[in-house]
Design an enzyme around this catalytic site. Sequence first.
Site, PDB file in Angstrom:
ATOM      1  N   ASP A 114       0.826  -1.201   0.000  1.00 55.94           N
ATOM      2  CA  ASP A 114       0.000   0.000   0.000  1.00 55.94           C
ATOM      3  C   ASP A 114       0.865   1.259   0.000  1.00 55.94           C
ATOM      4  OD1 ASP A 114      -2.671   1.040   0.000  1.00 55.94           O
ATOM      5  OD2 ASP A 114      -2.382   1.654   2.077  1.00 55.94           O
ATOM      6  N   CYS A 166     -10.472   4.786  -6.376  1.00 53.67           N
ATOM      7  CA  CYS A 166      -9.724   4.163  -5.282  1.00 53.67           C
ATOM      8  C   CYS A 166     -10.043   4.839  -3.957  1.00 53.67           C
ATOM      9  CB  CYS A 166      -8.229   4.242  -5.576  1.00 53.67           C
ATOM     10  SG  CYS A 166      -7.776   3.465  -7.142  1.00 53.67           S
ATOM     11  N   GLU A 177      -7.673  -1.670  -8.650  1.00 52.25           N
ATOM     12  CA  GLU A 177      -7.715  -1.614  -7.187  1.00 52.25           C
ATOM     13  C   GLU A 177      -8.285  -2.905  -6.609  1.00 52.25           C
ATOM     14  OE1 GLU A 177      -7.039  -0.218  -3.477  1.00 52.25           O
ATOM     15  OE2 GLU A 177      -6.533   0.882  -5.289  1.00 52.25           O
TER      16      GLU A 177
END
Length: 560
Positions: A50, A156, A229
Amino acid sequence: MGVADEAGVARRLWTKFKKDTALAQYNSFVVALAAGTLNMTSFQQYMAQDAYFLKAFAQAYTMAEDCADDDDDKASIRELRKAAEEELNLHNSLAEDWDVEFAKECSPNMATVKYTEFLLATAAGKVEGGKGPSRSVTPFEKTKIAAYTVGAMTPCMRLYAFLGQEIVKALEPDCSNHPYKQWIETYSSAKFEASALQTEELLDKLAISLTGEELEVLRRLYYHALKLEIEFFSAQPFSQRTLVPMLKLGDSASRRYTIVSDFDLSCTVLDSSAVLAEIAILTTLKTEQNGAENLSDHKSSSELRKTWDALSSQYSEECEECLRKTLPPEEVGSFDYEGLHQSLEHLSQFEMEANSKVVESGVLEGINIDDIKKAGERLAFQDGCANFFEQILTKMDSLNVDVHIISVCWSGDIIRAAFSSSGLDGLQVHSNELTFVESVSTGGIDRRVESPVDKLKIFNNIWSSSKDQDTEHISIYIGDGLGDLLCLLQADIGIVIGTSSTLRRVGKRFGVSFVPLFSGLLKQERAYVEGSSCWTKQSGILYTVSSWSEIHAFILGSSN
């Protein structure tokens, strides 16, 4: 959940593609994280990946700011960049809380690379189909690149806000002991929601000057970003036991599944009874228009319509009266299956009498079998329904699953034609059948499935015939109405689709609980990891969903 202006492009795109988010919500990694059962190593690896995402976001914001030609837009982009940088700081904060060090030397996986390269290429003006030249262009062209860049980031932001808020709703009121409390609080917070809204509002503003062709490019970028995503969550290293997806390839040796669904309004947009009546009315009208002289013994099309309208009104009124007489005056304290069964037995008698009135009215007389099949081929399915069954049928043998449709529909032909038109010929259909002389209906019905009790008998027969003592057997029933209630409760997992107030009212009178599927799944996931039994028949708990996308994600996931 607030998404920017109702009429804005961000709202329209999120609404259009929101069904795809179920694949993220019901992803095994996300479910384990939400349930608090995710092992720390998997979470650490996710956070390391991430971080690459957030660095790419910060870089893309910087590039978008350079493209924006409005001072307010530049200021908004700077704020969003700072928010992304604050998210990066969350990683360090979590590491300190747990006294661990996230894998600094961890390389980005393929899903991370695909998204970050796509985002930075978009910010650089390399947009497929966008006709975007280099960044040394006119201010207008640069603004267009800024719109495309924000469009590739917006889904996202919204997806993370959506997941955070859905997880909070699904958890117990007090989740203070949740191992990933800080992560959940971050993405469910009003602060993050404000950032998501700010991104969407910025996209709306930047998109105002785009042409129709450019808006189509933006739509493609938005959807591609959302898919990337979702792939990012699916790509997270994950090897622990989990409930989702329910049907797993390679699991057929130890487990067998039976999936049963209702048809009318569960699978379809319209009720087939009204469709069949309309065919009969139009058939008579066509005969009248052709000047036929052999209608003296039959009702006219206008008489048929009045008859059908009267039958429909009478059915609704008498059904409500039947329920009024048989339901307890108020909700019981605990689940009462026997009381519910007895009440629905009274309803079954009413359903049989209602079908007798339809036969006696002659409203279904004179329908040609070909017209029924054509009508079935044109029946619209609920969004995602046909695709779900297609995926199931394609892998039936490897998944060790059998699929059935149980319906009180008057014509099995219309059901078979509806599924056949979508290439779904492997479903086993249990329903009534119209009676014919040659290819024309007599108005009679071969009554096989008239009531909730009839449905339950068929469901139990299916279960008994497919049961194997050496294999674990799990049954799933999908339905929308009161007629499905007994089957829903008899199945290991009863899934309610739709918003039938009657189903909920009757169920609650007998102590049935209606729980959102995602919320119920998290509770079952915790029990599963602890080694407890999960789904059980006649528990009094039914699971609600908003769409077939949820059902698909829960049962099949994205990998099957």
